[in-house]
Design an enzyme around this catalytic site. Structure first.
Site, PDB file in Angstrom:
ATOM      1  CB  SER A  58      -0.901   0.034   1.234  1.00  0.00           C
ATOM      2  OG  SER A  58      -1.809  -1.034   1.228  1.00  0.00           O
TER       3      SER A  58
HETATM    4  N1  SAH Z   1      -1.338  -4.461   3.974  1.00  0.00           N
HETATM    5  C1  SAH Z   1      -0.659  -4.801   2.749  1.00  0.00           C
HETATM    6  C2  SAH Z   1      -1.536  -4.546   1.546  1.00  0.00           C
HETATM    7  C3  SAH Z   1      -1.376  -5.617   0.529  1.00  0.00           C
HETATM    8  S1  SAH Z   1      -2.522  -5.558  -0.806  1.00  0.00           S
HETATM    9  C4  SAH Z   1       0.664  -4.091   2.630  1.00  0.00           C
HETATM   10  O1  SAH Z   1       0.897  -3.108   3.343  1.00  0.00           O
HETATM   11  O2  SAH Z   1       1.501  -4.535   1.843  1.00  0.00           O
HETATM   12  C5  SAH Z   1      -3.913  -6.465  -0.179  1.00  0.00           C
HETATM   13  C6  SAH Z   1      -3.657  -7.882   0.254  1.00  0.00           C
HETATM   14  O3  SAH Z   1      -4.931  -8.458   0.581  1.00  0.00           O
HETATM   15  C7  SAH Z   1      -3.046  -8.787  -0.813  1.00  0.00           C
HETATM   16  O4  SAH Z   1      -1.875  -9.352  -0.318  1.00  0.00           O
HETATM   17  C8  SAH Z   1      -4.144  -9.831  -1.079  1.00  0.00           C
HETATM   18  O5  SAH Z   1      -3.632 -11.123  -1.373  1.00  0.00           O
HETATM   19  C9  SAH Z   1      -4.890  -9.826   0.250  1.00  0.00           C
HETATM   20  N2  SAH Z   1      -6.252 -10.359   0.174  1.00  0.00           N
HETATM   21  C10 SAH Z   1      -7.166 -10.236  -0.826  1.00  0.00           C
HETATM   22  N3  SAH Z   1      -8.316 -10.875  -0.503  1.00  0.00           N
HETATM   23  C11 SAH Z   1      -8.122 -11.423   0.737  1.00  0.00           C
HETATM   24  C12 SAH Z   1      -8.942 -12.210   1.600  1.00  0.00           C
HETATM   25  N4  SAH Z   1     -10.167 -12.577   1.273  1.00  0.00           N
HETATM   26  N5  SAH Z   1      -8.406 -12.599   2.795  1.00  0.00           N
HETATM   27  C13 SAH Z   1      -7.144 -12.248   3.159  1.00  0.00           C
HETATM   28  N6  SAH Z   1      -6.329 -11.501   2.373  1.00  0.00           N
HETATM   29  C14 SAH Z   1      -6.813 -11.095   1.176  1.00  0.00           C
END
Ligand code: SAH
Length: 214
Positions: free
Chosen positions: A64
């Site tokens: 993010s």
């Molecule tokens: N907090 C992270 C953001 C990553 S992007 C950071 O700072 O890097 C969002 C993430 O949500 C991805 O890794 C994706 O695989 C995850 N995601 C998507 N759907 C999900 C679900 N149903 N349960 C858990 N994680 C999920």
């Protein structure tokens, strides 16, 4: 895994930028200054770690944008002793920011196995100890550890998963970007057994919150 004075200088610049963009909570700004974002970036992209943008990580996901991390963290208004659930561990950067808060227990769920494994290993290397890093579907929350005082969703949710609202403590907050193409940052505060107060905070862009495991 080194953090240099150059990196620290870049973080000070980033803090200034976040302040200019309206982040006011000093604890959030301190957290951004304390967490070496470059350690959470993919190889080859470290040089961009302190640019205020999202970047690709494994499994076609993104780390993010620092502003988004700061904004969501600020909306949670964390207090000592709170237990927090993060949906979407991803790179682990947001998790690490949450863990700088004093006396906070952090649970984090990731549905992409590749990312789950990679980031769990990174936490070990960095000696970061969330209460639990879980491989699973965040739509379901984590009922066995509920209630939570804060739940943060870091992927765009087409609709608000009911279990997440149900797993909030009274007074607890769910911070979630809602929408398919673009998302509206939304905060629900549980004011009673069946009562929620909802507020929106503008438009953001996230990778989607997905339902089925791959
Ligand atoms: N907090 C992270 C953001 C990553 S992007 C950071 O700072 O890097 C969002 C993430 O949500 C991805 O890794 C994706 O695989 C995850 N995601 C998507 N759907 C999900 C679900 N149903 N349960 C858990 N994680 C999920």
């Amino acid at each position: 895994m080194t953090d240099t004075t150059k990196h620290q200088g870049q973080r000070r610049q980033l803090i200034k930028l976040l302040e200019e963009k309206g982040i006011e909570d000093k604890r959030v700004l301190t957290a951004v200054g304390d967490v070496p974002r470059h350690l959470f970036m993919d190889k080859g992209l470290e040089a961009y770690a302190y640019v205020d943008k999202a970047y690709p990580i494994a499994a076609k996901q993104t780390i993010s944008q620092p502003y988004t991390v700061a904004f969501q963290t600020q909306l949670m208004e964390l207090k000592k002793g709170d237990s927090v659930l993060e949906i979407g561990t991803g790179s682990g950067y947001q998790t690490a920011v949450l863990m700088t808060f004093d006396g906070i227990k952090v649970y984090t769920i990731e549905r992409q196995q590749e990312l789950f494994k990679k980031t769990a290993l990174l936490f070990k290397k960095l000696r970061l100890t969330p209460k639990k890093v879980i491989f699973g579907d965040g739509y379901k929350g984590l009922p066995e550890k509920a209630p939570f005082y804060a739940i943060i969703v870091t992927a765009g949710a087409p609709q608000v998963p009911k279990p997440l609202l149900e797993q909030l403590a009274i007074g607890g907050k769910l911070v979630i970007p809602v929408g398919s193409k673009d998302q509206i940052m939304t905060r629900y505060v549980r004011t009673g057994e069946k009562a929620f107060d909802k507020k929106t905070f503008g438009s953001f862009k996230f990778v989607p919150l997905l339902k089925d495991r791959n």
